[in-house]
Motif scaffolding. Structure first.
Motif, short mmCIF file in Angstrom:
data_model
loop_
_atom_site.label_atom_id
_atom_site.label_comp_id
_atom_site.label_asym_id
_atom_site.label_seq_id
_atom_site.Cartn_x
_atom_site.Cartn_y
_atom_site.Cartn_z
N LEU A 163 1.24 -22.61 -1.54
CA LEU A 163 1.41 -22.51 -3.06
C LEU A 163 2.83 -22.65 -3.62
N ASN A 164 3.79 -22.18 -2.53
CA ASN A 164 5.29 -22.34 -2.90
C ASN A 164 5.65 -23.87 -3.15
N ARG A 165 4.81 -24.58 -2.34
CA ARG A 165 5.45 -26.03 -2.34
C ARG A 165 4.55 -26.60 -3.69
N MET A 166 3.52 -26.16 -4.16
CA MET A 166 2.88 -26.59 -4.92
C MET A 166 3.58 -26.25 -6.45
N VAL A 167 4.03 -24.97 -6.79
CA VAL A 167 4.68 -24.74 -7.87
C VAL A 167 5.93 -24.92 -7.89
N ARG A 168 6.28 -26.28 -8.05
CA ARG A 168 7.59 -26.82 -8.10
C ARG A 168 7.59 -28.07 -9.09
N PRO A 169 8.67 -28.36 -9.85
CA PRO A 169 8.63 -29.25 -10.81
C PRO A 169 8.11 -30.52 -10.26
N LEU A 198 5.85 -27.85 -15.11
CA LEU A 198 7.30 -27.05 -15.08
C LEU A 198 8.43 -27.76 -15.33
N ARG A 199 8.25 -29.28 -15.57
CA ARG A 199 9.67 -30.01 -16.15
C ARG A 199 9.77 -29.94 -17.55
N GLN A 200 8.76 -29.55 -18.47
CA GLN A 200 8.58 -29.66 -19.73
C GLN A 200 9.27 -28.48 -20.52
N PRO A 201 10.31 -28.45 -21.01
CA PRO A 201 10.75 -27.29 -21.89
C PRO A 201 9.56 -26.92 -22.77
N ASN A 208 -5.55 -22.51 -10.99
CA ASN A 208 -6.92 -21.89 -10.77
C ASN A 208 -8.17 -22.92 -10.65
N ALA A 209 -7.92 -24.10 -11.37
CA ALA A 209 -8.95 -25.17 -11.13
C ALA A 209 -8.74 -25.95 -9.81
N ARG A 210 -7.72 -25.67 -9.32
CA ARG A 210 -7.51 -26.33 -8.11
C ARG A 210 -7.91 -25.52 -6.82
N PHE A 211 -7.77 -24.01 -6.97
CA PHE A 211 -8.05 -23.32 -6.03
C PHE A 211 -9.32 -22.41 -5.97
N ALA A 212 -10.07 -22.51 -7.10
CA ALA A 212 -11.25 -21.81 -7.33
C ALA A 212 -12.32 -22.68 -7.14
N THR A 213 -13.18 -22.57 -6.15
CA THR A 213 -14.24 -23.54 -5.99
C THR A 213 -15.57 -22.74 -5.91
N GLU A 214 -16.61 -22.97 -6.63
CA GLU A 214 -17.75 -21.98 -6.46
C GLU A 214 -18.39 -22.07 -5.21
N ALA A 215 -18.13 -23.34 -4.34
CA ALA A 215 -18.70 -23.58 -3.18
C ALA A 215 -18.36 -22.53 -2.26
N ASP A 216 -17.35 -22.05 -1.98
CA ASP A 216 -16.93 -21.35 -1.02
C ASP A 216 -16.13 -20.20 -1.36
N SER A 217 -17.05 -18.83 -1.57
CA SER A 217 -16.44 -17.71 -2.01
C SER A 217 -15.46 -16.92 -1.28
N ASP A 218 -15.24 -17.63 -0.20
CA ASP A 218 -14.32 -17.12 0.95
C ASP A 218 -12.79 -17.44 1.03
N ASP A 219 -12.68 -18.56 -0.14
CA ASP A 219 -11.22 -19.16 -0.27
C ASP A 219 -10.40 -18.11 -0.66
N PRO A 220 -9.02 -17.97 0.20
CA PRO A 220 -8.14 -17.07 -0.22
C PRO A 220 -7.90 -17.09 -1.93
N TYR A 221 -7.45 -16.06 -2.29
CA TYR A 221 -7.17 -16.19 -3.66
C TYR A 221 -5.70 -15.56 -3.81
N PHE A 222 -4.91 -15.51 -4.94
CA PHE A 222 -3.77 -14.98 -4.97
C PHE A 222 -3.43 -14.19 -6.45
N THR A 223 -2.71 -13.24 -6.47
CA THR A 223 -2.16 -12.84 -7.87
C THR A 223 -0.85 -13.37 -8.05
#
Lengths: 117, 415
Positions: free
Chosen positions: B242-248, B254-257, B269-284
Motif C-alpha cells: 500500500l505504501n508503495r502504491m500511494v505515491r505520486p 497525487l501529482r495533481q494540485p 478500493n476498486a483495486r483492493f475490493a473484489t467480490e471474489a474473495d471476501s478474505d482479502d485484507p482490508y485497511f482503514t
C-alpha cells in the motif's frame, strides 16, 4: 473462544463467550460461524453481548460472514456494546449490518419460531 | 569378583529376557549368597557384576551405567543403607533401581530404607522364590524410565531445532522491520503549507500501520495514514504494498494540485475490493490534501476520526465516518473540507493509540489523547511528537504492544 448455540426454529443465535473479538480469536470465530452456514444456517444472530472490544480483524471476520451468507439469508448482530457499536459506526458497517438490542428482538425480527428443545 | 562370564545364562523361564540390555550389580558380603543372587538376576537376562565389598561396588558404580542394584542390608564394611545413600549421591545415581535384601522387615526399617533411596524390599529368605517377580517390576519401571528419558531427550532436541528456527524467523523479521522503516518517510518533515511529525511503534516488529506524505506540485501537500487489518507479517506485507502504491509515481492523482482525496480512495478500493474473495485484507485510511487556502480536504475510510486543535480551542474530534478500503466493492467516499489556518494542528492516529493498554489493562482512550495533545500544543511539532511518543511508550510500560501505534501530527505553517 466458544460459541454457545441456541436454535430458535429457523433461526440460530450464536453467543460469543469471550470479551474480545480481536486478531487472537477472529479466525476461530469466523470458522465456527462459517461451519454453521455451511451446515445450512440461513438466519443467524450473532450475540455480541459479552464482547467489550473488537478490532479490525474481528470486524473483517463479521463482514466476511455477512458476504458469505449473501442475499439468501440474514446475519444480524444482537446486544452490541458501545465500543463495538462505535467501530461499526466509524467504518459505516452499521449501514449494511442490522443490529438489535437483544437476541429476542432479533429473533422476532427474523420471524423465528418457538425455541427448539 | 566378576560373574559375567563365569555363569551360564538360562533362558528356560518366562522371565529370562526381562533384563535384556540392562546392567545390574549385586552386593552381598557372603560370597555364596552373592553368587546365588547373581545367578538369579542373570537368569532374568541382566548383565550382572557381583561384589562382596560394598566399597568396591560403590567405586564400580558409575564407571559403567548400572540400571539395577540388588544389595544386602547387613554388611560389615558398609551397610546397605549407607551404600544406597552414597550411590544416590553419584552422577546418575538417582536413575538406578535399588532392591534392598533384608531379614529385618518391620515398619521402621522400611521407612529408613525408603529414606535412603531404596525402591523395593525383599525378605532375604524369600530371595529365590520372589526375586524374579521383583525383577520383573524393576525391569518394567526401568523400561518406562528409559522411554521417558529418550522421549525427553527427543523433546529437548526438537526444542533446540525450534529455537533455532524461531531465532532465524526473528532475525528475518528484524530485517523486514528495517526495510519497512526505510519505506516510511522521515519522522519530521517540512512540506508546502505544513510541518509534520510521526510516531510509529510497531506491535510485532513489523507493522500493519503505514503512512506517507509529500509535496503536490509546488504549493500543496498530501498526507495519508493507513492501518491494514490484523498485525504481524501478513498485515506488514500488505502495508508495504500500500505504501508503495500511494505515491505520486504510481497513484498519479497525487501529482495533481487540487486532487480529490475521495476519488483516490475510490480508486484504491476498486483495486483492493473484489467480490471474489471476501478474505482479502482490508485497511482503514485517511487521505488529505493541503493547499494554499485556509482549509484542507480530507477523505476518511474507517480510520479513527482525527483530532483537530485549532488555535485557541481545545482539541475536538472531526466527526467523520467512512467505509474501509478493500472491504466492499460498492463503497463510496466523500471529501470533507475543514478550516485549517496557520498554527492549527490535526492529529491523525491509528486505533492502536487509543486501544493501547497500560499494566492495569486500561486503554489509553480518546480523552487522554485529547488531553495530551492539549498539553503539548505550545511545543514545536518536533517536541510535541517526541513527547507523545514517550508518553505512549511509558503508558505501555515496556510491554509488547497488542496493536501497532502510529500518529501523525500536522501543523499548518504561516504563509
Amino acid at each position: 473462544m466458544n460459541l454457545e448455540k441456541k436454535v430458535l426454529g429457523e433461526v440460530i443465535a450464536l453467543r460469543m463467550d469471550g470479551t474480545r473479538l480481536d486478531a487472537g480469536v477472529a479466525v476461530a470465530f469466523k470458522e465456527s460461524v462459517g461451519t454453521e452456514i455451511s451446515n445450512g444456517a440461513r438466519h443467524v444472530i450473532l450475540d455480541l453481548g459479552a464482547v467489550e472490544f473488537m478490532d479490525s480483524s474481528g470486524l473483517g471476520a463479521i463482514v466476511a460472514l455477512l458476504k458469505r451468507i449473501g442475499r439468501d439469508g440474514d446475519l444480524v448482530l444482537a446486544g452490541t456494546r458501545p465500543a463495538v457499536r462505535k467501530l461499526l459506526q466509524i467504518t459505516r458497517i452499521d449501514r449494511i449490518l442490522t443490529q438489535h438490542a437483544t437476541v429476542d428482538e432479533a429473533a422476532r425480527a427474523l420471524g423465528a419460531g418457538p425455541p427448539a428443545a | 569378583m566378576d560373574h559375567n562370564r563365569s555363569l551360564p545364562v538360562s533362558d528356560s523361564t518366562s522371565t529370562a529376557r526381562i533384563g535384556a540390555g540392562l546392567s545390574a550389580m549385586v552386593v552381598d558380603d557372603d560370597p555364596l549368597m552373592c553368587e546365588l543372587t547373581c545367578r538369579l538376576v542373570q537368569d532374568c537376562g541382566f548383565t550382572v557384576q557381583g561384589f562382596t565389598d560394598p566399597r568396591e561396588a560403590l567405586r564400580a558404580f558409575g564407571a559403567a551405567p548400572t540400571a539395577l542394584v540388588v544389595t544386602d542390608w547387613m554388611m560389615p564394611a558398609m551397610d546397605g543403607i549407607a551404600l544406597i545413600r552414597a550411590l544416590r549421591q553419584k552422577p546418575s545415581g538417582d536413575m538406578a533401581y535399588v532392591i534392598l535384601l533384608t531379614t529385618r522387615q518391620d515398619r521402621d526399617d522400611i521407612v529408613a530404607g525408603r529414606a535412603a533411596g531404596a525402591d523395593d524390599f525383599l525378605g532375604k529368605l524369600m530371595t529365590t522364590q520372589r526375586l524374579p517377580a521383583h525383577l520383573q517390576s524393576a525391569a518394567r519401571i526401568l523400561a518406562l524410565h528409559r522411554r521417558l528419558t529418550e522421549r525427553n531427550a527427543a523433546l529437548v532436541k526438537a526444542m533446540g531445532a525450534l529455537q533455532q528456527a524461531y531465532d532465524r524467523a526473528q532475525a528475518d523479521l528484524a530485517i523486514a522491520a528495517q526495510a519497512q522503516r526505510r519505506n516510511l518517510p522521515p519522522s519530521y518533515a517540512t512540506l508546502p503549507t505544513l510541518r509534520i511529525g510521526a510516531v510509529f511503534i510497531p506491535s510485532a516488529i513489523v507493522s500493519g500501520d503505514t503512512y506517507g506524505y509529500g509535496p503536490v506540485g509546488r504549493d500543496e501537500a498530501y498526507v495519508f495514514a493507513a492501518d491494514v487489518a490484523g498485525h504481524g507479517v501478513p498485515a506488514a506485507f500488505q502495508s508495504v504494498t500500500l505504501n508503495r502504491m500511494v505515491r505520486p509515481d504510481i497513484t498519479t492523482g497525487l501529482r495533481q494540485p487540487g486532487f480529490s482525496p475521495a476519488a483516490i480512495l475510490a480508486e484504491l478500493n476498486a483495486r483492493f475490493a473484489t467480490e471474489a474473495d471476501s478474505d482479502d485484507p482490508y485497511f482503514t485510511m485517511i487521505l488529505m490534501r493541503l493547499g494554499q487556502e485556509d482549509h484542507l480536504d480530507l477523505a476518511l475510510a474507517g480510520h479513527p476520526p482525527p483530532l483537530l486543535t485549532r488555535v485557541g480551542d481545545a482539541p475536538t474530534h472531526v466527526d467523520l465516518t467512512g467505509f474501509p478500503v478493500g472491504m466492499l466493492p460498492e463503497a463510496t467516499y466523500e471529501d470533507v473540507s475543514l478550516e485549517f489556518r496557520a498554527g492549527d494542528r490535526l492529529a491523525v492516529y491509528s486505533d492502536g493509540v487509543i486501544d493501547c493498554t497500560n499494566r492495569d489493562d486500561v486503554p489509553f482512550g480518546e480523552e487522554r489523547l485529547a488531553d495530551l495533545l492539549d498539553a503539548v500544543r505550545d511545543q514545536t511539532v518536533e517536541h510535541a511528537t517526541d513527547h507523545i511518543r514517550h508518553h505512549l511508550m511509558s503508558w505501555a510500560g515496556g510491554r509488547a504492544l497488542a496493536d501497532d501505534v502510529s500518529l501523525l501530527l500536522i501543523e499548518r505553517t504561516a504563509r
